[in-house]
Design an enzyme around this catalytic site. Sequence first.
Site, PDB file in Angstrom:
ATOM      1  N   SER A 106       0.803  -1.226   0.000  1.00 52.52           N
ATOM      2  CA  SER A 106       0.000   0.000   0.000  1.00 52.52           C
ATOM      3  C   SER A 106       0.834   1.272   0.000  1.00 52.52           C
ATOM      4  O   SER A 106       0.397   2.292  -0.529  1.00 52.52           O
ATOM      5  CB  SER A 106      -0.941   0.021   1.200  1.00 52.52           C
ATOM      6  OG  SER A 106      -1.829  -1.057   1.156  1.00 52.52           O
ATOM      7  N   HIS A 111       0.546   4.332   5.004  1.00 49.77           N
ATOM      8  CA  HIS A 111      -0.123   4.969   3.867  1.00 49.77           C
ATOM      9  C   HIS A 111       0.292   6.437   3.741  1.00 49.77           C
ATOM     10  O   HIS A 111       0.532   6.929   2.637  1.00 49.77           O
ATOM     11  CB  HIS A 111      -1.637   4.870   4.038  1.00 49.77           C
ATOM     12  CG  HIS A 111      -2.139   3.462   4.018  1.00 49.77           C
ATOM     13  ND1 HIS A 111      -3.407   3.117   4.433  1.00 49.77           N
ATOM     14  CD2 HIS A 111      -1.549   2.295   3.650  1.00 49.77           C
ATOM     15  CE1 HIS A 111      -3.580   1.815   4.305  1.00 49.77           C
ATOM     16  NE2 HIS A 111      -2.457   1.300   3.836  1.00 49.77           N
TER      17      HIS A 111
END
Length: 271
Positions: free
Chosen positions: A133, A185
Site C-alpha cells: 500500500s 499509507h
Amino acid sequence: MGKPLFYEIWDKPATSCVIGICSLIWFYIQKKNIGYSHVGLSYETALDSHHWRIITSAFSHISILHLVFNMSALWSLGVIEKLGDIGLGVEYYLHYSLLLVVLSGLLVLGIYHVLIQKFKLDYFRRVTAVGYSCVVFGWMTILSAKQPSSKLELFGFLSLPISFAPFESLIFTSIIVPQASFIGHLSGIIVGYSIAWGLIHGMNNYWAISMFGWVVLVFVYSLKKSGTYDFNFLVIESVTDPSLPSVRFLASGNGRTLQMSSSPDVGANLV
C-alpha cells in the site's frame, strides 16, 4: 467492450509483473503458513538488523482481501506506464517504484523513531507492517499531481477522481480497516508528493541499477547479520576500530570469500 486481458497486460508490463510477484509471494506465504512476524517491518526488528524486511514487508500480504484491494488499485494505476508523453512511462514507473519501496519503508521507521523517542509511545516498537500500500498510495499521489483528470478504478465498478484519491483512500481504509497502517499509507503519500513536485528527481537507468545493486547487497548482508539466513560465502567479523568498516575478498582453495567488518549495532498493520 474493453481490451482483452492479454492486451491489457501487454500495455502494463511492469504493473503486471509486480502483481504476479505479489500474488506468488501470497501463495507461498499461505502454503508455508508464514505470519506477519516473519516478513513484516517493525521498529524492533529494524534495530535487530532485519533491514531486509523493508523489501519483504512491501511485497508480502497475509490476507487475500488485502492482496486483492492493493492489486486492484495498482492495476488501475498501471495507466502511468502509458503516459510517456507527459514524462511518465514504463522506465519512470520502474525507477520510482523501487524508490517508493525503499523511501516509504525508511520513512515509516523514521516516524516510528520520533513517536517512540520524542513522544514515548513505546507501542510503536512492535507495530508490524506488511503490504504494497505504501507504493500504491505513492503512485496515487504522483498520478493525482501529474494527471488530475484520471480516475482510480477499484474492483471494476468503483471509480474515484484521482485528484482526491490519496486522501479519500487514506480516510476510507482507516475507517473500514482499523488495523490498516495510517503511518504506512501517509508515508507513501509524502514520498509520492516529494517525487511529483520534483523534490526527489533525477532517477535514470544508471541510478536505478546502482540503487538496485545496493538494495540487493544490504538485503543479503542484513539476512546474514541478523542470523535469518546463513550465507556460507559471507563472513562478518569485528574490527579493532569499529568506526572503520571494511569489505574485502579473500582468496581460498574453493574460490573467493567476501569478508565484511562493521561496527556493532548500538501489533500488525496492513499497508
